[in-house]
Design a protein around this motif. Sequence first.
Motif, PDB file in Angstrom:
ATOM      1  N   ALA A  28       6.780  11.739  10.732  1.00 48.70           N
ATOM      2  CA  ALA A  28       5.712  12.736  10.732  1.00 48.70           C
ATOM      3  C   ALA A  28       4.805  12.470   9.536  1.00 48.70           C
ATOM      4  CB  ALA A  28       6.304  14.133  10.652  1.00 48.70           C
ATOM      5  N   ALA A  29       3.508  12.370   9.778  1.00 48.34           N
ATOM      6  CA  ALA A  29       2.544  12.052   8.717  1.00 48.34           C
ATOM      7  C   ALA A  29       2.630  13.036   7.566  1.00 48.34           C
ATOM      8  CB  ALA A  29       1.131  12.018   9.289  1.00 48.34           C
ATOM      9  N   ALA A  30       2.817  14.294   7.865  1.00 51.56           N
ATOM     10  CA  ALA A  30       2.879  15.321   6.816  1.00 51.56           C
ATOM     11  C   ALA A  30       4.098  15.162   5.919  1.00 51.56           C
ATOM     12  CB  ALA A  30       2.878  16.705   7.452  1.00 51.56           C
ATOM     13  N   HIS A  31       5.117  14.455   6.377  1.00 54.18           N
ATOM     14  CA  HIS A  31       6.340  14.281   5.594  1.00 54.18           C
ATOM     15  C   HIS A  31       6.293  13.061   4.682  1.00 54.18           C
ATOM     16  CE1 HIS A  31       8.833  16.857   8.608  1.00 54.18           C
ATOM     17  NE2 HIS A  31       7.888  17.538   7.985  1.00 54.18           N
ATOM     18  N   ILE A  32       5.264  12.235   4.809  1.00 51.20           N
ATOM     19  CA  ILE A  32       5.148  11.063   3.939  1.00 51.20           C
ATOM     20  C   ILE A  32       4.542  11.514   2.614  1.00 51.20           C
ATOM     21  CG2 ILE A  32       4.084   8.804   3.605  1.00 51.20           C
ATOM     22  CD1 ILE A  32       3.955   8.587   6.708  1.00 51.20           C
ATOM     23  N   ILE A  33       5.268  11.295   1.524  1.00 53.15           N
ATOM     24  CA  ILE A  33       4.780  11.635   0.188  1.00 53.15           C
ATOM     25  C   ILE A  33       3.922  10.482  -0.330  1.00 53.15           C
ATOM     26  CG2 ILE A  33       5.397  12.293  -2.170  1.00 53.15           C
ATOM     27  CD1 ILE A  33       6.356  14.325  -0.092  1.00 53.15           C
ATOM     28  N   TYR A  34       4.492   9.275  -0.309  1.00 52.76           N
ATOM     29  CA  TYR A  34       3.741   8.080  -0.694  1.00 52.76           C
ATOM     30  C   TYR A  34       4.384   6.836  -0.105  1.00 52.76           C
ATOM     31  CZ  TYR A  34       7.153   7.080  -4.464  1.00 52.76           C
ATOM     32  OH  TYR A  34       8.291   6.801  -5.186  1.00 52.76           O
ATOM     33  N   ILE A  35       3.627   5.766  -0.125  1.00 54.27           N
ATOM     34  CA  ILE A  35       4.099   4.463   0.335  1.00 54.27           C
ATOM     35  C   ILE A  35       3.815   3.483  -0.785  1.00 54.27           C
ATOM     36  CG2 ILE A  35       3.937   2.694   2.129  1.00 54.27           C
ATOM     37  CD1 ILE A  35       2.527   4.967   3.849  1.00 54.27           C
ATOM     38  N   SER A  36       4.832   2.750  -1.205  1.00 53.51           N
ATOM     39  CA  SER A  36       4.655   1.796  -2.299  1.00 53.51           C
ATOM     40  C   SER A  36       4.922   0.370  -1.824  1.00 53.51           C
ATOM     41  CB  SER A  36       5.576   2.136  -3.474  1.00 53.51           C
ATOM     42  OG  SER A  36       6.933   2.051  -3.079  1.00 53.51           O
ATOM     43  N   SER A  37       4.262  -0.545  -2.478  1.00 52.53           N
ATOM     44  CA  SER A  37       4.402  -1.958  -2.158  1.00 52.53           C
ATOM     45  C   SER A  37       5.629  -2.527  -2.864  1.00 52.53           C
ATOM     46  CB  SER A  37       3.146  -2.700  -2.621  1.00 52.53           C
ATOM     47  OG  SER A  37       3.323  -4.081  -2.478  1.00 52.53           O
ATOM     48  N   ASP A  38       6.319  -3.409  -2.173  1.00 56.70           N
ATOM     49  CA  ASP A  38       7.470  -4.115  -2.742  1.00 56.70           C
ATOM     50  C   ASP A  38       7.435  -5.541  -2.205  1.00 56.70           C
ATOM     51  OD1 ASP A  38       9.833  -4.846  -3.923  1.00 56.70           O
ATOM     52  OD2 ASP A  38      11.107  -3.478  -2.770  1.00 56.70           O
ATOM     53  N   GLY A  39       6.477  -6.336  -2.716  1.00 55.02           N
ATOM     54  CA  GLY A  39       6.303  -7.704  -2.225  1.00 55.02           C
ATOM     55  C   GLY A  39       5.816  -7.699  -0.792  1.00 55.02           C
ATOM     56  N   ASN A  40       6.570  -8.340   0.095  1.00 58.54           N
ATOM     57  CA  ASN A  40       6.219  -8.379   1.513  1.00 58.54           C
ATOM     58  C   ASN A  40       6.739  -7.160   2.275  1.00 58.54           C
ATOM     59  OD1 ASN A  40       4.806 -10.774   1.408  1.00 58.54           O
ATOM     60  ND2 ASN A  40       6.644 -12.006   1.693  1.00 58.54           N
ATOM     61  N   TYR A  41       7.304  -6.223   1.568  1.00 57.67           N
ATOM     62  CA  TYR A  41       7.845  -5.008   2.167  1.00 57.67           C
ATOM     63  C   TYR A  41       7.092  -3.796   1.625  1.00 57.67           C
ATOM     64  CZ  TYR A  41      11.750  -8.070   3.340  1.00 57.67           C
ATOM     65  OH  TYR A  41      12.509  -9.100   3.819  1.00 57.67           O
ATOM     66  N   SER A  42       7.323  -2.658   2.262  1.00 56.04           N
ATOM     67  CA  SER A  42       6.781  -1.392   1.773  1.00 56.04           C
ATOM     68  C   SER A  42       7.887  -0.353   1.841  1.00 56.04           C
ATOM     69  CB  SER A  42       5.604  -0.930   2.636  1.00 56.04           C
ATOM     70  OG  SER A  42       4.525  -1.821   2.506  1.00 56.04           O
ATOM     71  N   ASN A  43       7.864   0.569   0.885  1.00 57.08           N
ATOM     72  CA  ASN A  43       8.821   1.670   0.844  1.00 57.08           C
ATOM     73  C   ASN A  43       8.098   2.971   1.136  1.00 57.08           C
ATOM     74  OD1 ASN A  43      11.236   0.240  -0.022  1.00 57.08           O
ATOM     75  ND2 ASN A  43      10.155  -0.073  -1.943  1.00 57.08           N
ATOM     76  N   LEU A  86       8.358   6.905   0.968  1.00 55.82           N
ATOM     77  CA  LEU A  86       9.113   8.021   0.421  1.00 55.82           C
ATOM     78  C   LEU A  86       8.712   9.252   1.206  1.00 55.82           C
ATOM     79  CD1 LEU A  86      10.938   8.961  -2.198  1.00 55.82           C
ATOM     80  CD2 LEU A  86       8.840  10.207  -2.591  1.00 55.82           C
ATOM     81  N   MET A  87       9.717   9.899   1.792  1.00 54.98           N
ATOM     82  CA  MET A  87       9.443  11.054   2.631  1.00 54.98           C
ATOM     83  C   MET A  87       9.939  12.323   1.953  1.00 54.98           C
ATOM     84  SD  MET A  87      10.372   9.134   6.158  1.00 54.98           S
ATOM     85  CE  MET A  87      11.465   7.948   5.437  1.00 54.98           C
ATOM     86  N   SER A  88       9.404  13.470   2.372  1.00 54.60           N
ATOM     87  CA  SER A  88       9.850  14.720   1.782  1.00 54.60           C
ATOM     88  C   SER A  88      11.360  14.818   1.941  1.00 54.60           C
ATOM     89  CB  SER A  88       9.141  15.919   2.393  1.00 54.60           C
ATOM     90  OG  SER A  88       9.107  15.848   3.778  1.00 54.60           O
ATOM     91  N   GLY A  89      11.984  15.343   0.917  1.00 55.18           N
ATOM     92  CA  GLY A  89      13.436  15.365   0.881  1.00 55.18           C
ATOM     93  C   GLY A  89      13.996  14.194   0.103  1.00 55.18           C
ATOM     94  N   GLY A  90      13.126  13.235  -0.268  1.00 58.18           N
ATOM     95  CA  GLY A  90      13.548  12.116  -1.102  1.00 58.18           C
ATOM     96  C   GLY A  90      14.036  10.886  -0.374  1.00 58.18           C
ATOM     97  N   GLU A  91      14.062  10.910   0.947  1.00 56.79           N
ATOM     98  CA  GLU A  91      14.521   9.731   1.694  1.00 56.79           C
ATOM     99  C   GLU A  91      13.518   8.601   1.548  1.00 56.79           C
ATOM    100  OE1 GLU A  91      15.642   8.268   6.217  1.00 56.79           O
ATOM    101  OE2 GLU A  91      15.051  10.340   5.888  1.00 56.79           O
TER     102      GLU A  91
END
Length: 118
Positions: free
Chosen positions: A17-32, A34-39
Amino acid sequence: MHTHLIISTSNELLRVAAAHIIYISSDGNYSNLLMSGGEIKMVTFQLGQIEEMIHKQLPEYKATFVRIGRSLIINLNHVYQINISRQSLVLQDRDSTYTLSASKEALKALKEFIEKSI
């Protein structure tokens, strides 16, 4: 109206759910994501590819997700505090706060963007 970002690979489908995405961070060729609740969910796409997915799948959220520098996409709905001198960005959901670092230039631009949208 689409409200979920769908990230699909040959082995996995992630529907967030878009509203649950807090942020997206870069990790080389991957992305992390972070969703509400800390997952945190790692996906096999670069940040630019995720940015394109957001623009294509969630056009109504295009102004909600903002790229900060080269390594971060944030959900503006979760911005709690910007401190330019400390190079600190604090995002918050109902349960937690998340403190990130960003360049002074990126934070200044973000602050001005938010102020103009008031």
